[in-house]
Design an enzyme around this catalytic site. Structure first.
Site, short mmCIF file in Angstrom:
data_model
loop_
_atom_site.label_atom_id
_atom_site.label_comp_id
_atom_site.label_asym_id
_atom_site.label_seq_id
_atom_site.Cartn_x
_atom_site.Cartn_y
_atom_site.Cartn_z
N ASP A 96 19.00 -0.41 -25.74
CA ASP A 96 20.31 -1.02 -25.95
C ASP A 96 21.27 -0.26 -25.04
O ASP A 96 21.65 0.87 -25.33
CB ASP A 96 20.76 -0.93 -27.42
CG ASP A 96 22.12 -1.61 -27.65
OD1 ASP A 96 22.68 -2.14 -26.66
OD2 ASP A 96 22.61 -1.60 -28.79
N GLU A 140 22.86 6.66 -36.65
CA GLU A 140 21.87 5.72 -37.18
C GLU A 140 20.55 6.41 -37.49
O GLU A 140 19.55 5.76 -37.76
CB GLU A 140 21.57 4.61 -36.16
CG GLU A 140 22.71 3.65 -35.97
CD GLU A 140 22.29 2.46 -35.12
OE1 GLU A 140 22.74 1.37 -35.44
OE2 GLU A 140 21.52 2.62 -34.17
N GLU A 194 19.00 -4.81 -24.33
CA GLU A 194 20.19 -5.38 -24.98
C GLU A 194 21.44 -4.98 -24.20
O GLU A 194 21.56 -3.83 -23.77
CB GLU A 194 20.25 -4.85 -26.42
CG GLU A 194 21.46 -5.31 -27.21
CD GLU A 194 21.40 -4.77 -28.64
OE1 GLU A 194 20.30 -4.53 -29.17
OE2 GLU A 194 22.48 -4.57 -29.23
N LYS A 202 16.73 -5.16 -36.45
CA LYS A 202 17.15 -3.89 -35.85
C LYS A 202 18.09 -3.21 -36.84
O LYS A 202 19.18 -3.73 -37.12
CB LYS A 202 17.87 -4.19 -34.53
CG LYS A 202 18.37 -2.98 -33.77
CD LYS A 202 19.05 -3.44 -32.48
CE LYS A 202 19.65 -2.29 -31.71
NZ LYS A 202 21.05 -2.55 -31.32
N ASP A 236 24.42 -8.94 -27.30
CA ASP A 236 25.06 -8.51 -28.55
C ASP A 236 26.58 -8.64 -28.36
O ASP A 236 27.18 -9.63 -28.79
CB ASP A 236 24.64 -7.06 -28.87
CG ASP A 236 25.44 -6.43 -29.99
OD1 ASP A 236 26.11 -7.16 -30.74
OD2 ASP A 236 25.41 -5.18 -30.13
N LYS A 285 24.69 -10.39 -36.07
CA LYS A 285 25.38 -9.50 -37.00
C LYS A 285 26.37 -10.34 -37.78
O LYS A 285 27.39 -10.76 -37.23
CB LYS A 285 26.12 -8.42 -36.23
CG LYS A 285 25.23 -7.44 -35.45
CD LYS A 285 26.08 -6.61 -34.50
CE LYS A 285 25.33 -5.41 -33.94
NZ LYS A 285 26.08 -4.78 -32.80
N ARG A 335 24.79 -2.57 -38.54
CA ARG A 335 25.86 -1.96 -37.77
C ARG A 335 25.74 -0.44 -37.85
O ARG A 335 24.96 0.09 -38.63
CB ARG A 335 27.25 -2.38 -38.30
CG ARG A 335 27.52 -3.86 -38.34
CD ARG A 335 27.35 -4.57 -37.02
NE ARG A 335 28.07 -4.03 -35.89
CZ ARG A 335 29.10 -4.60 -35.28
NH1 ARG A 335 29.56 -5.75 -35.70
NH2 ARG A 335 29.66 -4.05 -34.21
N GLN A 395 23.09 3.50 -25.06
CA GLN A 395 23.36 3.71 -26.47
C GLN A 395 22.12 4.03 -27.30
O GLN A 395 22.14 4.91 -28.14
CB GLN A 395 24.07 2.49 -27.04
CG GLN A 395 24.49 2.61 -28.47
CD GLN A 395 25.41 1.47 -28.87
OE1 GLN A 395 26.59 1.48 -28.54
NE2 GLN A 395 24.88 0.48 -29.54
P1 PGA Z 1 27.39 -1.10 -33.49
O1 PGA Z 1 25.97 -0.84 -32.85
O2 PGA Z 1 27.22 -1.32 -34.94
O3 PGA Z 1 28.11 0.17 -33.14
O4 PGA Z 1 27.96 -2.29 -32.78
C1 PGA Z 1 24.88 -1.67 -32.99
C2 PGA Z 1 24.50 -2.27 -31.66
O5 PGA Z 1 25.21 -2.09 -30.64
O6 PGA Z 1 23.50 -2.95 -31.60
ZN ZN Z 2 24.14 -3.49 -29.28
#
Ligand code: PGA
Ligand code: ZN
Length: 439
Positions: free
Chosen positions: A253, A216, A299, A402, A326, A351, A380, A173
């Site tokens: 990640d 992002e 991650e 992050k 996560d 989160k 996010r 990712q």
């Molecule tokens: P998400 O990504 O907001 O799509 O969950 C952030 C992450 O995976 O750290």
């Molecule tokens: Zn993540």
């Protein structure tokens, strides 16, 4: 005593153009605090539930009018008159009112919006910075001997995106950088933007799409392999005149849950050339990468319910590098407790919207801290102009943050907020630097 006078909510849009919940809380002295709830794309199965309208005529079924209504009809009357500064009592009321283990009745979006807006309203009503108020709440949770000095976090920043965060590069990712050589937050941010520009220049020189950025703000080039992304990052580090590992380190990640098939227990890689791996094969690949590259953090290297795999991976790499859960933990105390018990991972992504209230976020942070798990406050994919996580990271001395990349304003409001906090804290502003990663 300052009390809650009223709550108001509305549907607004996040950085992906999708609806989300904004809540305003009016304090008894007339001051107002607000919060806007973020939303993930690669969501964990164990996250608290965002309430969506499922009315396909609006926003493809993603409207949040029901959550907004829940704030007006149920949450506002329940909180009215309560002590604005007693966050624990407010959050306990929200949890009880919802009545489900995953906030599915009122919606984690309605509940978190209320919880965070209360905290900001309390800060505004007292004429205080949010991080000061959050730090006081945090301090109340600590034992007398435990340090509660507000501390600027080390940023872990997305340079290249794949997975569900960018269409072009398939498996992993995010490929991130950590400016471990920085001695202040400002320096960390300057090193990061220089590296971001260098990555862009290298992509351009190689004829790869430097103009395509993921959701992002990370670059989203078409690459043949996952390894190519790391090679590009290392090339950029060298181009900046830095030593990989000493000045800038690499973080990954993997978000492995999203290419894991729970039926067969296998990981389906599409760009590594290994196509399908079992859990041990995935772990072996990650160990190989950790040996090959200056990687200091991984991650979600394995899927959210592959506990045995996590235990084995932690036994092999946990002494050397940061292994962040996560999707594995989804910021929940029960999941983290299980991980501590089994020795799975050694760090946790935090989160607030995975769990639904500020108090529960503190609970998880506290449990992590007391068991030596490193903590990384995280944004996010769907973000907003709400900078609260910056204040939260400083207030709880979480160590790391992050936020995504250093492009797009929903990210920069948080980075910039940290610059302002650093200035307010003055020349003695605490910054843990590389020590946040145990380096
Ligand atoms: P998400 O990504 O907001 O799509 O969950 C952030 C992450 O995976 O750290
Ligand atoms: Zn993540």
């Amino acid at each position: 005593m300052l009390t809650v006078m009223n709550l108001k909510a509305r549907e607004v849009l996040d950085s992906l153009g999708r609806p989300t919940v904004e809540v305003e809380v009016a304090a008894s002295n007339g001051e107002v605090g607000w919060a806007i709830v973020p939303s993930g794309a690669s969501m964990g199965r164990h996250e608290a539930i965002e309430l969506r309208d499922t009315d396909s005529r609006r926003h493809g079924g993603r409207g949040v009018r029901r959550a907004v209504e829940n704030v007006a009809r149920e949450i506002a009357p329940a909180l009215r008159g309560m002590d604005l500064e007693d966050q624990a009592a407010i959050d306990a009321k929200l949890i009880a009112l919802d009545g489900t283990p995953n906030k599915s009745r009122l919606g984690a979006n309605a509940v978190l919006g209320a919880s965070l807006a209360v905290a900001r309203a309390a800060a505004v009503a007292r004429g205080e910075e949010l991080y000061v108020h959050l730090n006081r709440l945090w301090r109340q949770r600590l034992d007398p001997g435990e340090s509660a000095v507000p501390t600027l976090p080390m940023p872990m920043v997305t340079m290249i995106s794949g997975g569900q965060h960018a269409g072009a590069q398939r498996d992993f990712q995010d490929f991130l950088s950590i400016p471990v050589g920085a001695s202040t937050y400002t320096e960390a941010l300057e090193m990061t933007t220089a590296l971001y520009r260098a990555v862009g220049a290298i992509l351009k020189a190689k004829g790869l799409e430097a103009d395509l950025v993921g959701d992002e703000g990370g670059y989203g080039p078409h690459l043949r392999t996952n390894a190519q992304a790391v090679d590009l990052l290392l090339e950029a580090v060298l181009a900046c005149g830095w030593e990989p590992g000493r000045d800038v380190a690499i973080a990954l990640d993997i978000a492995a849950s999203h290419f894991h098939d729970p039926e067969t227990g296998r990981y389906r890689l599409t760009t590594a050339g290994d196509d399908e791996l079992d859990s041990a094969g995935m772990a072996a690949m990650l160990v190989h990468w950790a040996n090959l590259y200056p990687i200091v953090s991984i991650e979600d290297g394995l899927a959210e319910d592959d506990w045995d795999g996590w235990v084995a991976l932690t036994a092999r790499l946990g002494e050397r590098i940061q292994l962040i859960g996560d999707d594995l933990f989804t910021t929940r105390v029960e999941r983290l407790r299980e991980g501590i018990h089994r020795r799975a991972a050694n760090a946790i992504l935090i989160k607030p919207n995975q769990v639904g209230t500020l108090t529960e976020t503190f609970d998880t942070l506290l449990l992590a801290r007391r068991h030596g798990y490193r903590t990384i406050i995280s944004a996010r994919l769907g973000e907003t102009e709400d900078p609260t996580i910056a204040d939260l990271a400083v207030a709880t001395a979480a160590g790391q943050i992050k936020i995504g990349s250093v492009a797009r304003s929903e990210r920069l409001v948080k980075y910039n907020r940290l610059l302002r906090i650093e200035e307010r804290l003055g020349p003695d502003a605490a910054f843990v630097g590389r020590a946040a990663l145990g380096l």
